[in-house]
Each structure stands twice: as C-alpha cells, then as structure tokens.
Design a protein around this motif. Sequence first.
Motif, PDB file in Angstrom:
ATOM      1  N   THR A  75      -1.813  -8.353   2.103  1.00 63.47           N
ATOM      2  CA  THR A  75      -0.746  -8.334   3.107  1.00 63.47           C
ATOM      3  C   THR A  75      -1.261  -8.207   4.538  1.00 63.47           C
ATOM      4  O   THR A  75      -0.535  -8.511   5.486  1.00 63.47           O
ATOM      5  CB  THR A  75       0.215  -7.163   2.851  1.00 63.47           C
ATOM      6  N   THR A 135      -2.458   0.709  -4.493  1.00 61.67           N
ATOM      7  CA  THR A 135      -1.600  -0.474  -4.352  1.00 61.67           C
ATOM      8  C   THR A 135      -0.807  -0.751  -5.623  1.00 61.67           C
ATOM      9  O   THR A 135       0.115  -1.559  -5.607  1.00 61.67           O
ATOM     10  CB  THR A 135      -2.423  -1.730  -4.015  1.00 61.67           C
ATOM     11  N   ASP A 187      -7.258  -4.542  -4.208  1.00 56.93           N
ATOM     12  CA  ASP A 187      -6.549  -5.088  -3.048  1.00 56.93           C
ATOM     13  C   ASP A 187      -6.673  -4.228  -1.792  1.00 56.93           C
ATOM     14  O   ASP A 187      -5.881  -4.365  -0.866  1.00 56.93           O
ATOM     15  CB  ASP A 187      -5.066  -5.304  -3.396  1.00 56.93           C
ATOM     16  N   LEU A 188      -7.666  -3.351  -1.741  1.00 53.75           N
ATOM     17  CA  LEU A 188      -7.882  -2.545  -0.547  1.00 53.75           C
ATOM     18  C   LEU A 188      -9.311  -2.729  -0.041  1.00 53.75           C
ATOM     19  O   LEU A 188     -10.254  -2.813  -0.820  1.00 53.75           O
ATOM     20  CB  LEU A 188      -7.633  -1.057  -0.815  1.00 53.75           C
ATOM     21  N   LYS A 230      -2.454  -2.341   7.645  1.00 53.54           N
ATOM     22  CA  LYS A 230      -3.565  -1.421   7.860  1.00 53.54           C
ATOM     23  C   LYS A 230      -3.067  -0.042   8.285  1.00 53.54           C
ATOM     24  O   LYS A 230      -2.062   0.089   8.991  1.00 53.54           O
ATOM     25  CB  LYS A 230      -4.496  -1.952   8.955  1.00 53.54           C
ATOM     26  N   MET A 271       0.844  -1.192   0.000  1.00 51.08           N
ATOM     27  CA  MET A 271       0.000   0.000   0.000  1.00 51.08           C
ATOM     28  C   MET A 271       0.880   1.243   0.000  1.00 51.08           C
ATOM     29  O   MET A 271       1.809   1.352   0.794  1.00 51.08           O
ATOM     30  CB  MET A 271      -0.894  -0.002   1.250  1.00 51.08           C
ATOM     31  N   GLU A 308      -7.177  -1.198   4.691  1.00 51.10           N
ATOM     32  CA  GLU A 308      -6.492  -2.485   4.808  1.00 51.10           C
ATOM     33  C   GLU A 308      -6.085  -3.001   3.430  1.00 51.10           C
ATOM     34  O   GLU A 308      -6.908  -3.036   2.508  1.00 51.10           O
ATOM     35  CB  GLU A 308      -7.400  -3.520   5.461  1.00 51.10           C
ATOM     36  N   GLN A 309      -4.836  -3.383   3.290  1.00 58.87           N
ATOM     37  CA  GLN A 309      -4.429  -4.082   2.072  1.00 58.87           C
ATOM     38  C   GLN A 309      -4.748  -5.560   2.261  1.00 58.87           C
ATOM     39  O   GLN A 309      -4.211  -6.226   3.153  1.00 58.87           O
ATOM     40  CB  GLN A 309      -2.951  -3.883   1.759  1.00 58.87           C
TER      41      GLN A 309
END
Length: 303
Positions: free
Chosen positions: A190, A46, A153-154, A193, A1, A186-187
């Motif tokens: 991974t 990302t 991805d978030l 956060k 991120m 939050e990603q």
Amino acid sequence: MKIRVLGSGAGGGFPQWNCNCHNCHRIRHNEMNGTARTQSSIAVSTDNRNWLLFNTSPDIRAQLEAFPAIQPKNGIRDTGIKAIMLIDSQIDHTTGMLMLREGKPLDVYCTEMVRQDLTSGFPLFNMLKDYCTVNHHPVPTDGGSFTIPGIDDLRFYTQALKSKAPPYSPHRYDPHDGDNIGVIIEQISTGKKAFYSPGLGEIEPHVMAAMQAVDCVMVDGTFWTDDEMAAQGISQKRAREIGHLPQSGEGGMIEVLNGIGKKRKILIHINNTNPILDDDSTERHTLTAAGIEVAYDGMEIDL
C-alpha cells in the motif's frame, strides 16, 4: 498495517509503584480523569496473526494477556510473536525478554551497539542461552532498509538518533551510532508508512525528513516541560539531559509536530509526571487543539 500499543507509559509505568506525585496520587484515589499505563511497547502486523514486537517491557506478560490476537492458537506452546526489534538497550525496553524465555529461540533485530550492551553491561543475551537462546540480526543505522522473515508485506528503515546509552552501558559517556534508533515501518503493498521513536531528544534533519514522509508518527511524549521532574521535587535531571524532547516551549515536540503537515500524530512513552495523563488538563486540551493524540494501552492504529 495494524499497530497495537501494548504499553504507552515511560519507565515505571503509570502509576509508578513507589511514586506519590500529583498524577500517581490522584489516579490511585480516582481523583483524575485518566487511565493507567504499562511500559512502552508496540506490536505490528499486516495479517493479524504474525506480529513483530518493538521492545519488550517488564510488563510484557500482562500486555500479551490483554491482546488476544497474539496469544496461542495452535500448538501446546505457541505465539504470534515472530520477531522482536529493540530500538535501544534501556532496561524498560528489554527486560521483558526474560518473560519470554519459555518459548522458541528469540529472533531479535537490533544494532551492534545494543547487542554489545546486552552481552556486557546487562548480559540478557548471555543469560537466555540456557533457556530459549537469542538469534541476533543486525540492523543498519544509516536509514537502510530490510525485511523480516514471517512478517509479510512490511519493510523497515532504521536510522541512528542522538542519544546516550543506558547508565549500565560500558560506553555510557561515549555515544555511538546505534545506541538509539528511529524506525520507518512501510507496508509494501500500500505504501503506507509509520515512524516510531519513543525516545527522541533532538530533531536532526533526517528525523524531520522521516516524520514528513510518513502517514503516522508515534514519537516521544515523555515530558511536558524540560524541568518537569525538578519542579515536582523528583529529580534534578532535565528532559533534554536524559534524551527526551519536551512537548511545550520553543522547539518542543508540539512545535515540531505542527510543522510536519497533515498526518496522524501520536505521543507515546508518557512519564507518570506528565500533566497530559489527565484527560481534563489544560495541557491535554492544548494537544487536542493541535491534532495530537496521546497513546494508551490497547490503542490500535490501522493504516
């Protein structure tokens, strides 16, 4: 991120155009070790191509021009901005949408209370109907999660904070959940956060839990003391009265951040009167000793 700080100042930026306070006077005359700041906003991505804006300050045009990753790369009219999230309906967090009117429809994520403010007391959404138009997407106020198309991805968790609506709001003196929110970013891949809350006047239990649960906090750094503006003869309003927890003193932001464990701690939304804008000040050294950073325009955080 990747988080990019587009603007790190409070309303009016630093130096403020009509202000001759101790900080503004010295920065204009090269008498302090500090950096000018535009008004508060961040961008998150990302993939370094598709970006979510958090707030759109009146300085948005200059902020975007200073950020090559978000500039046009393909079509005649293009942008890396895929969506906008508004944490409140304050003028210094929303007026920049007027600068984005030449583009495609704006996908704006905000609470129902913010939507109401921006279609009534300050009818930005209505005004933009004849330009780009606005697609409103509601967000929860109970910590619920959601994703945003195009922002891969978030995942986002939004929760109501105790706050006042802006002075122009029809319910200025009748607070509602959703006048102001904090956001956990939050990603998904991974688990990293971040918690973002540039306007934070009270550390409620769910706010403390959010700050303890993340890897990086970016929170309200507006004032050093509760009576900062009164002491400088600018305004009789106190920090807590207008919804900002000061850094110093009992129960202040330094004490709060000292109690959330080891993680990256960053103050954002810095008012022009705050002594931490002077890199050589005692107050700035106090933050450094506590492991607390001060955001600046162009700052990048990789999680």
